[in-house]
Design a protein around this motif. Structure first.
Motif, mmCIF file in Angstrom:
data_model
loop_
_atom_site.group_PDB
_atom_site.id
_atom_site.type_symbol
_atom_site.label_atom_id
_atom_site.label_comp_id
_atom_site.label_asym_id
_atom_site.label_seq_id
_atom_site.Cartn_x
_atom_site.Cartn_y
_atom_site.Cartn_z
ATOM 1 N N ALA A 1 0.822 -1.328 -0.056
ATOM 2 C CA ALA A 1 -0.015 -0.019 -0.154
ATOM 3 C C ALA A 1 1.049 1.416 0.096
ATOM 4 O O ALA A 1 0.265 2.349 -0.606
ATOM 5 N N GLU A 2 2.026 1.167 0.985
ATOM 6 C CA GLU A 2 2.951 2.365 0.876
ATOM 7 C C GLU A 2 3.608 2.566 -0.373
ATOM 8 O O GLU A 2 3.752 3.669 -1.031
ATOM 9 N N GLN A 3 4.158 1.428 -1.028
ATOM 10 C CA GLN A 3 4.625 1.450 -2.331
ATOM 11 C C GLN A 3 3.651 2.017 -3.256
ATOM 12 O O GLN A 3 3.983 2.942 -4.375
ATOM 13 N N MET A 4 2.333 1.784 -3.293
ATOM 14 C CA MET A 4 1.376 2.316 -4.195
ATOM 15 C C MET A 4 1.233 3.882 -4.161
ATOM 16 O O MET A 4 1.202 4.534 -5.194
ATOM 17 N N VAL B 1 5.267 6.071 -18.373
ATOM 18 C CA VAL B 1 4.216 6.348 -17.558
ATOM 19 C C VAL B 1 3.209 5.105 -17.529
ATOM 20 O O VAL B 1 2.895 4.672 -16.612
ATOM 21 N N ALA B 2 3.076 4.529 -19.025
ATOM 22 C CA ALA B 2 2.715 3.094 -18.899
ATOM 23 C C ALA B 2 3.382 2.047 -18.168
ATOM 24 O O ALA B 2 2.379 1.405 -17.607
ATOM 25 N N THR B 3 4.611 2.196 -18.130
ATOM 26 C CA THR B 3 5.540 1.199 -17.316
ATOM 27 C C THR B 3 4.881 1.432 -15.735
ATOM 28 O O THR B 3 4.989 0.423 -14.682
ATOM 29 N N ALA C 1 0.440 -4.196 -10.624
ATOM 30 C CA ALA C 1 0.721 -5.438 -10.085
ATOM 31 C C ALA C 1 1.088 -5.080 -8.380
ATOM 32 O O ALA C 1 0.650 -6.039 -7.880
ATOM 33 N N LEU C 2 1.193 -4.095 -8.039
ATOM 34 C CA LEU C 2 1.213 -3.807 -6.678
ATOM 35 C C LEU C 2 -0.171 -3.972 -5.837
ATOM 36 O O LEU C 2 -0.484 -4.453 -4.867
ATOM 37 N N ALA C 3 -0.935 -3.382 -6.596
ATOM 38 C CA ALA C 3 -2.575 -3.384 -6.232
ATOM 39 C C ALA C 3 -2.933 -5.023 -6.335
ATOM 40 O O ALA C 3 -3.577 -5.297 -5.283
ATOM 41 N N GLN D 1 -4.120 -9.640 -2.989
ATOM 42 C CA GLN D 1 -3.949 -11.032 -2.635
ATOM 43 C C GLN D 1 -3.373 -11.184 -1.080
ATOM 44 O O GLN D 1 -4.050 -11.959 -0.157
ATOM 45 N N ALA D 2 -2.602 -10.302 -0.732
ATOM 46 C CA ALA D 2 -2.370 -10.360 0.892
ATOM 47 C C ALA D 2 -3.303 -10.202 1.686
ATOM 48 O O ALA D 2 -3.740 -10.746 2.773
ATOM 49 N N SER D 3 -4.329 -8.921 1.344
ATOM 50 C CA SER D 3 -5.658 -9.100 2.064
ATOM 51 C C SER D 3 -6.340 -10.100 2.073
ATOM 52 O O SER D 3 -7.149 -10.556 3.220
ATOM 53 N N HIS D 4 -6.722 -11.008 1.083
ATOM 54 C CA HIS D 4 -7.491 -11.983 0.986
ATOM 55 C C HIS D 4 -6.847 -13.206 1.768
ATOM 56 O O HIS D 4 -7.314 -14.056 2.211
#
Length: 495
Positions: free
Chosen positions: A197-200, A238-240, A247-249, A254-257
């Motif tokens: 979340a912080e990286q996002m 920007v696209a990258t 990917a982070l999201a 997945q971690a939340s699940h």
């Protein structure tokens, strides 16, 4: 001849002493190693970002070690997982099952009493007895009791119950291991989710910077001051970054699940509490058990030892099967053609005696069956040694990881501060007319990238601290006895 004499001697000794044949279980010796790494490689003080961690062989390993991170949210998630995780509940049921099997096994040491009541009507023919004449129809009423008691002279039953007792220990340590793995996974997954979340959040700022760079570059390209290829290059950047954000999201979700699953909750209804990484407290005093202590503390090693005890008891059972089985049997009852005559003296019968059952020849089944059980013991002993070595390697890996985490985090902090200082200078140069605005944006993007690496390094240090607590066994022996099979596994003292 020697084998017959040896067997006769063993038989005579067992009859006189009433001992259990087969080897008595002896716990494997504790290792003599004083550490997990060569002395020159042993980490000392672990310093980074103004926080110091010190390894201490005398420090107490708390059973509720996750509370040392100072996060009420973490504490709540661990408590929910311990209470509701189906895997823990299943392990608790298996432990209770093994305890019931042990209680059932103890029944062999008591007399076995049975009652029987029968009423039949039948037609018999004298021809079955070699007599002539017509058959007759009659009633037969039977009332009786039987009693038997196994004389466990060679200890086969005692070894079997010993194996059941060791199975209870095995399942207790499996439960402890399940608890430890669960708590470690909950804390690690929660830290990973917050790091994502912080990286996002950092990447969102990077995207805003890149879009501003793209807008300026497009304007300059339209004016002909820069080639249009610069626009396409920035569009690709920007696209990258957006792809990295997606990917982070995905990893965050997945971690939340995974947290919902660990807490025994449906993903559609669960909402694990959130926190910030900078809200966590990094434990300063890290316990470090000696190898001789570790083999008496880690649940997986203790489970392997209990499995070795089971295999040792199986050898005793197989050895006892080579000798006769003695029992005392008796019966008392009445049998009559009329229900009212069951109480008469002439209707009563009884019997008593001692029986010995000794299969003399079975084609070597019992002998080679015992040899197979002995080889099974050797295999389980090898598994135990492998478990111990793997545990030592895990602790060694974790110690080196903590050392490199501190070094890496310190370097990332320095890089982030350098990038931040560079950004301030670039902004000052821009204000003085010595740098363009694109230079400011490029410097800001470099700073945000350093923040990303810093968050990753910080989360890794927290997770490797968790790994140390797990690798050392979790401190369950320091928990108060609860007697419910949870966490302390019904035992609050070290074995």
């Amino acid at each position: 001849m020697w084998a017959r004499n040896s067997r006769s001697l063993l038989l005579a000794t067992a009859l006189l002493a009433g001992c259990a044949v087969g080897p008595d279980f002896v716990r494997p010796d504790a290792p003599k190693e004083q550490g997990y790494l060569p002395a020159a490689e042993q980490p000392g003080r672990l310093e980074a970002i103004g926080q110091t961690q010190q390894l201490d062989t005398q420090a107490l390993l708390a059973a509720d070690w996750w509370r040392l991170f100072g996060s009420p949210q973490l504490d709540a998630m661990v408590a929910t997982a311990i209470a509701d995780n189906p895997g823990v509940q299943g392990a608790q049921a298996v432990l209770r099952q093994s305890q019931d099997n042990l209680r059932a096994g103890h029944g062999v040491f008591f007399p076995q009493v049975g009652l029987a009541l029968g009423a039949t009507r039948e037609r018999a023919t004298p021809a079955r007895l070699g007599l002539n004449g017509p058959g007759g129809i009659f009633n037969l009423f039977t009332l009786g009791a039987t009693i038997s008691y196994a004389l466990d002279i060679f200890g086969g039953e005692r070894r079997a119950v010993e194996g059941l007792s060791a199975s209870v220990d095995l399942q207790r340590y499996v439960l402890l291991g399940t608890d430890l793995t669960l708590t470690g996974n909950v804390v690690n997954t929660a830290i990973a989710r917050e790091a994502y979340a912080e990286q996002m959040a950092v990447l969102q700022e990077v995207i805003a910077i890149q879009q501003e760079q793209l807008s300026i570059t497009r304007t300059r390209a339209d004016a002909g001051t820069v080639p249009y290829s610069a626009v396409e290059s920035l569009r690709g950047s920007v696209a990258t970054t957006r792809a990295a954000m997606a990917a982070l999201a995905q990893h965050r979700d997945q971690a939340s699940h995974a947290l919902s699953l660990l807490m025994g909750q449906a993903t559609s209804q669960a909402s694990p509490p959130e926190f910030a990484l900078d809200q966590l407290h990094l434990p300063a005093d890290l316990p470090l058990s000696l190898p001789s202590q570790l083999v008496r503390q880690r649940p997986d090693i203790l489970a392997a030892e209990a499995q070795l005890h089971v295999a040792n008891a199986d050898v005793g059972v197989a050895t006892a099967a080579l000798f006769p089985v003695f029992s005392i049997d008796g019966g008392y009852g009445a049998e009559s053609n009329a229900l009212g005559d069951l109480g008469k003296t002439q209707s009563k019968f009884w019997s008593s005696g001692v029986t010995a059952d000794w299969p003399v020849f079975q084609g070597g089944s019992a002998w080679f069956g015992r040899k197979a059980v002995q080889e099974a013991y050797v295999r389980v002993l090898s598994d135990y040694r492998q478990t111990v070595l793997a545990a030592f390697a895990q602790v060694a890996d974790t110690l080196k990881a903590l050392q490199y985490d501190a070094e890496g985090l310190a370097a990332q902090e320095e890089a982030m501060h350098a990038a931040q200082a560079g950004l301030k200078l670039t902004r000052a140069n821009y204000a003085s007319g010595l740098a363009g605005y694109l230079d400011v944006l490029a410097s800001d993007q470099q700073y945000q990238q350093s923040r990303l690496a810093y968050v990753q390094a910080l989360a890794q240090r927290y997770q490797d601290t968790v790994a140390l607590y797990v690798a050392l066994g979790g401190g369950w022996w320091n928990a108060p006895s609860r007697g419910d099979g949870a966490m302390a596994g019904g035992k609050g003292t070290q074995p």
